[in-house]
Scaffold this motif. Structure first.
Motif, PDB file in Angstrom:
ATOM      1  N   ILE A   3      14.317  34.572 148.397  1.00 17.88           N
ATOM      2  CA  ILE A   3      13.508  35.271 149.389  1.00 17.88           C
ATOM      3  C   ILE A   3      12.826  36.453 148.692  1.00 17.88           C
ATOM      4  N   GLN A   4      11.513  36.578 148.867  1.00 19.45           N
ATOM      5  CA  GLN A   4      10.817  37.700 148.242  1.00 19.45           C
ATOM      6  C   GLN A   4      11.096  38.978 149.023  1.00 19.45           C
ATOM      7  N   MET A   5      11.435  40.009 148.284  1.00 20.59           N
ATOM      8  CA  MET A   5      11.764  41.311 148.850  1.00 20.59           C
ATOM      9  C   MET A   5      10.852  42.360 148.216  1.00 20.59           C
ATOM     10  N   GLU A   6      10.791  43.521 148.857  1.00 24.27           N
ATOM     11  CA  GLU A   6      10.071  44.648 148.275  1.00 24.27           C
ATOM     12  C   GLU A   6      10.918  45.894 148.430  1.00 24.27           C
ATOM     13  N   LEU A   7      10.741  46.821 147.529  1.00 22.90           N
ATOM     14  CA  LEU A   7      11.461  48.076 147.587  1.00 22.90           C
ATOM     15  C   LEU A   7      10.978  48.846 148.810  1.00 22.90           C
ATOM     16  N   SER A   8      11.894  49.200 149.706  1.00 22.27           N
ATOM     17  CA  SER A   8      11.466  49.899 150.919  1.00 22.27           C
ATOM     18  C   SER A   8      11.952  51.340 150.987  1.00 22.27           C
ATOM     19  N   ARG A   9      13.114  51.627 150.383  1.00 25.58           N
ATOM     20  CA  ARG A   9      13.649  52.990 150.429  1.00 25.58           C
ATOM     21  C   ARG A   9      14.514  53.278 149.221  1.00 25.58           C
ATOM     22  N   ILE A  10      14.516  54.534 148.826  1.00 21.00           N
ATOM     23  CA  ILE A  10      15.406  55.019 147.768  1.00 21.00           C
ATOM     24  C   ILE A  10      16.097  56.243 148.346  1.00 21.00           C
ATOM     25  N   ILE A  11      17.415  56.221 148.360  1.00 19.19           N
ATOM     26  CA  ILE A  11      18.162  57.371 148.865  1.00 19.19           C
ATOM     27  C   ILE A  11      18.919  57.979 147.684  1.00 19.19           C
ATOM     28  N   ILE A  12      18.522  59.195 147.340  1.00 20.23           N
ATOM     29  CA  ILE A  12      19.168  59.906 146.239  1.00 20.23           C
ATOM     30  C   ILE A  12      19.954  61.064 146.846  1.00 20.23           C
ATOM     31  N   SER A  13      21.246  61.080 146.578  1.00 14.90           N
ATOM     32  CA  SER A  13      22.134  62.102 147.108  1.00 14.90           C
ATOM     33  C   SER A  13      22.696  62.924 145.963  1.00 14.90           C
ATOM     34  N   GLU A  14      22.606  64.232 146.086  1.00 17.28           N
ATOM     35  CA  GLU A  14      23.141  65.108 145.049  1.00 17.28           C
ATOM     36  C   GLU A  14      24.653  65.258 145.152  1.00 17.28           C
ATOM     37  N   ILE A  15      25.239  64.833 146.269  1.00 14.23           N
ATOM     38  CA  ILE A  15      26.684  65.007 146.440  1.00 14.23           C
ATOM     39  C   ILE A  15      27.487  63.720 146.232  1.00 14.23           C
ATOM     40  N   ASN A  16      26.803  62.607 146.007  1.00 13.75           N
ATOM     41  CA  ASN A  16      27.483  61.326 145.776  1.00 13.75           C
ATOM     42  C   ASN A  16      27.142  60.788 144.395  1.00 13.75           C
ATOM     43  N   ASP A  17      28.085  60.050 143.814  1.00 15.10           N
ATOM     44  CA  ASP A  17      27.837  59.389 142.534  1.00 15.10           C
ATOM     45  C   ASP A  17      26.946  58.170 142.697  1.00 15.10           C
ATOM     46  N   LYS A  24      13.476  45.193 151.329  1.00 16.01           N
ATOM     47  CA  LYS A  24      13.124  44.626 152.629  1.00 16.01           C
ATOM     48  C   LYS A  24      12.440  43.291 152.407  1.00 16.01           C
ATOM     49  N   GLU A  25      12.780  42.333 153.229  1.00 18.43           N
ATOM     50  CA  GLU A  25      12.175  41.008 153.171  1.00 18.43           C
ATOM     51  C   GLU A  25      10.666  41.128 153.385  1.00 18.43           C
ATOM     52  N   VAL A  26       9.868  40.513 152.506  1.00 15.17           N
ATOM     53  CA  VAL A  26       8.409  40.597 152.598  1.00 15.17           C
ATOM     54  C   VAL A  26       7.905  39.955 153.884  1.00 15.17           C
ATOM     55  N   ASP A  27       8.390  38.770 154.208  1.00 11.84           N
ATOM     56  CA  ASP A  27       7.930  38.067 155.408  1.00 11.84           C
ATOM     57  C   ASP A  27       9.021  37.993 156.469  1.00 11.84           C
TER      58      ASP A  27
END
Length: 133
Positions: A3-17, A24-27
């Protein structure tokens, strides 16, 4: 069938390793989270924001090596899930042959967003189903 996917979100946390990226699914509507390290999350985030470092980073080096050796980066496929660990392949065309190179999903996605144009990202259906459990 992948299934083709695309990058939808990046969550960077300074308090977690562990950081999280969402594909997200393209279609479709399905989303797919992957926990990754801070280095990979930062690298992916910088590429998405079009930040160009003054010197090549690891993912720039991979793209450059493949291109200089006459290969063409083709795509990324997240193809397995074993004991909570995802597995991926970076696919490269060399002399008309498609070669799969074992890679961590985070590194493969970092290469995908470093490449111009960005590489397509696929996830095998069984991996999507297993990750929903």
């Amino acid at each position: 069938m992948p299934i083709q996917m695309e990058l939808s979100r990046i969550i960077i946390s300074e308090i977690n390793d562990q950081q999280v990226i969402y594909l997200k699914e393209v279609d479709g509507d399905r989303q797919f989270p992957i926990m990754i390290g801070i280095f990979e999350a930062t690298s992916i985030h910088r590429r998405v924001k079009e930040f160009i470092p003054p010197r090549p980073l690891t993912h720039d080096l991979i793209v450059s090596i493949v291109e200089r050796l006459g290969g063409e980066l083709d795509s990324v496929i997240i193809n397995d899930l074993k004991e909570g660990t995802y597995f991926a392949n970076l696919r490269v065309k060399v002399d008309g042959e498609l070669i799969s190179v074992d890679a961590r999903p985070s590194d493969a996605i970092a290469v995908a967003v470093t490449s111009q144009p960005h590489l397509p990202i696929y996830v095998e259906e069984h991996v999507l189903e297993e990750s929903e459990v």
